[in-house]
Motif scaffolding. Structure first.
Motif, PDB file in Angstrom:
ATOM      1  N   ILE A 156     -33.763 -83.314  52.900  1.00 46.74           N
ATOM      2  CA  ILE A 156     -33.631 -82.077  52.129  1.00 46.74           C
ATOM      3  C   ILE A 156     -34.734 -81.091  52.525  1.00 46.74           C
ATOM      4  N   GLY A 162     -29.718 -74.828  45.881  1.00 47.19           N
ATOM      5  CA  GLY A 162     -29.461 -75.921  46.820  1.00 47.19           C
ATOM      6  C   GLY A 162     -30.303 -75.882  48.082  1.00 47.19           C
ATOM      7  N   THR A 163     -31.361 -75.074  48.094  1.00 46.25           N
ATOM      8  CA  THR A 163     -32.155 -74.963  49.326  1.00 46.25           C
ATOM      9  C   THR A 163     -33.356 -75.901  49.343  1.00 46.25           C
ATOM     10  N   GLY A 164     -33.617 -76.564  48.220  1.00 44.00           N
ATOM     11  CA  GLY A 164     -34.708 -77.549  48.217  1.00 44.00           C
ATOM     12  C   GLY A 164     -35.909 -77.167  47.377  1.00 44.00           C
ATOM     13  N   LYS A 165     -35.795 -76.131  46.571  1.00 46.20           N
ATOM     14  CA  LYS A 165     -36.945 -75.679  45.774  1.00 46.20           C
ATOM     15  C   LYS A 165     -37.375 -76.734  44.751  1.00 46.20           C
ATOM     16  N   SER A 166     -36.401 -77.244  44.000  1.00 46.10           N
ATOM     17  CA  SER A 166     -36.751 -78.259  42.999  1.00 46.10           C
ATOM     18  C   SER A 166     -37.195 -79.547  43.676  1.00 46.10           C
ATOM     19  N   THR A 167     -36.624 -79.821  44.834  1.00 44.21           N
ATOM     20  CA  THR A 167     -37.051 -81.005  45.588  1.00 44.21           C
ATOM     21  C   THR A 167     -38.543 -80.917  45.884  1.00 44.21           C
TER      22      THR A 167
HETATM   23  P1  ADP Z   1     -32.774 -75.853  44.574  1.00 46.53           P
HETATM   24  O1  ADP Z   1     -33.793 -76.218  43.554  1.00 46.53           O
HETATM   25  O2  ADP Z   1     -33.300 -74.952  45.641  1.00 46.53           O
HETATM   26  O3  ADP Z   1     -31.546 -75.289  43.959  1.00 46.53           O
HETATM   27  P2  ADP Z   1     -32.588 -78.702  45.029  1.00 46.53           P
HETATM   28  O4  ADP Z   1     -33.934 -79.105  45.546  1.00 46.53           O
HETATM   29  O5  ADP Z   1     -32.284 -78.994  43.620  1.00 46.53           O
HETATM   30  O6  ADP Z   1     -32.343 -77.174  45.363  1.00 46.53           O
HETATM   31  O7  ADP Z   1     -31.477 -79.401  45.925  1.00 46.53           O
HETATM   32  C1  ADP Z   1     -31.537 -79.384  47.337  1.00 46.53           C
HETATM   33  C2  ADP Z   1     -30.406 -80.223  47.907  1.00 46.53           C
HETATM   34  O8  ADP Z   1     -30.591 -81.572  47.544  1.00 46.53           O
HETATM   35  C3  ADP Z   1     -29.028 -79.823  47.414  1.00 46.53           C
HETATM   36  O9  ADP Z   1     -28.162 -79.838  48.518  1.00 46.53           O
HETATM   37  C4  ADP Z   1     -28.668 -80.905  46.428  1.00 46.53           C
HETATM   38  O10 ADP Z   1     -27.285 -81.124  46.421  1.00 46.53           O
HETATM   39  C5  ADP Z   1     -29.405 -82.092  46.981  1.00 46.53           C
HETATM   40  N1  ADP Z   1     -29.798 -83.009  45.906  1.00 46.53           N
HETATM   41  C6  ADP Z   1     -30.628 -82.720  44.877  1.00 46.53           C
HETATM   42  N2  ADP Z   1     -30.773 -83.788  44.063  1.00 46.53           N
HETATM   43  C7  ADP Z   1     -30.035 -84.776  44.601  1.00 46.53           C
HETATM   44  C8  ADP Z   1     -29.773 -86.142  44.248  1.00 46.53           C
HETATM   45  N3  ADP Z   1     -30.324 -86.702  43.175  1.00 46.53           N
HETATM   46  N4  ADP Z   1     -28.974 -86.868  45.069  1.00 46.53           N
HETATM   47  C9  ADP Z   1     -28.425 -86.305  46.177  1.00 46.53           C
HETATM   48  N5  ADP Z   1     -28.622 -85.041  46.570  1.00 46.53           N
HETATM   49  C10 ADP Z   1     -29.415 -84.277  45.794  1.00 46.53           C
END
Ligand code: ADP
Ligand code: MG
Length: 258
Positions: A18, A39-44
């Motif tokens: 991610i 979906g770009t990875g900010k929360s990740t």
């Molecule tokens: P943002 O916060 O920028 O909207 P996220 O970090 O939430 O983005 O998500 C980044 C990517 O990781 C997305 O494509 C999402 O579908 C994927 N993703 C997030 N959480 C999970 C998870 N628990 N299992 C699988 N994929 C995930």
């Protein structure tokens, strides 16, 4: 002067990459914002910095005070001076906001000085009262049970109050959670503005451009496809507000310039 240095961070969720090499340095005294489409990875990035176990770091490091914080437990990160919002999202019936904050503050003080006996209760009350006045909070809030039946805005209040009490050197706030209404947004913004200063570095992660109407970041980063593709001054946020994310999607494919 402390700084948080994110170096070439790669993160997998469920074996899917991610974050694909995020590098970013936040110094005390600076406010940084990370923006980007869903979906770009900010929360990740936020969860990884918080030490969430589902996020697997495959490459890179995050250096603070000479240590790679990725090797530390979340509470150790906190005691080192990094504030991570949503660290205590659970309701704790029976523990008041004030009690929780005093316990957290004493843990931080003991990390700095193992001999510390804890802050005397009258001194803590005075401190808390001062913070609550500065943040324009109802004094009754301190006596409520932590997160027990809290509204979104009240959770934000507790979070900001925690930040004021712990006086972190670096604070990381992920404001992407659903249900963040305009009031909650303002609570966060007013809190960050009240606490900002030469001793506090802030990383605000948001997809609400609106938040940046209330918080003025020094540096704005745009994340796309798990990478930071552009960084700039406050004018970059204004540009996003006017033009949205389409131009950035056209310029980059999967976070790589086309
Ligand atoms: P943002 O916060 O920028 O909207 P996220 O970090 O939430 O983005 O998500 C980044 C990517 O990781 C997305 O494509 C999402 O579908 C994927 N993703 C997030 N959480 C999970 C998870 N628990 N299992 C699988 N994929 C995930
Ligand atoms: Mg998110």
């Amino acid at each position: 002067m402390s700084q948080l240095e994110i170096k070439n961070l790669h993160v997998n969720i469920a074996d899917k990459e991610i974050l694909k090499g995020v590098s970013l340095t936040i110094k005390q005294g600076e406010i940084h914002a990370i923006m980007g489409p869903n979906g770009t990875g900010k929360s990740t990035l936020a969860y990884t910095l918080m030490g969430h176990p589902a996020y697997e770091v495959t490459q890179g490091e995050v250096i603070f005070k000479g240590q790679n914080i990725l090797e530390l437990e979340p509470d150790e990160r906190s005691r080192l001076g990094i504030f991570l919002a949503f660290q205590y999202p659970v309701a704790i019936p029976g523990v008041t906001v004030a009690n929780f904050l005093r316990t957290a503050l004493n843990a931080r003080r003991r990390a700095e000085n193992p001999e510390d006996k804890g802050i005397p209760v009258p001194e803590f009350r005075k401190l808390l009262k001062g913070h609550m006045e500065m943040l324009k909070m109802d004094p009754a809030f301190a006596g409520r049970y932590l997160n027990d039946g809290f509204s979104g805005g009240e959770k934000k209040r507790a979070e900001i109050l925690q930040m004021a009490t712990l006086k972190p050197e670096i604070a990381i706030l992920d404001e992407t959670d659903s249900g963040l209404d305009i009031d909650a947004l303002r609570i966060v913004a007013d809190g960050v503005n009240a606490l900002a200063g030469p001793d506090l570095g802030v990383l605000v992660i948001t997809h609400y451009q609106r938040l940046l109407n209330y918080i003025k970041p020094h540096v704005v980063h745009i994340m796309l496809g798990g990478r930071i593709v552009e960084s700039g001054g406050p004018d970059l946020a204004l540009h996003l507000e006017e033009h949205g994310y389409d131009w950035i999607r056209e310029k980059y494919e999967n976070g790589i310039a086309v």
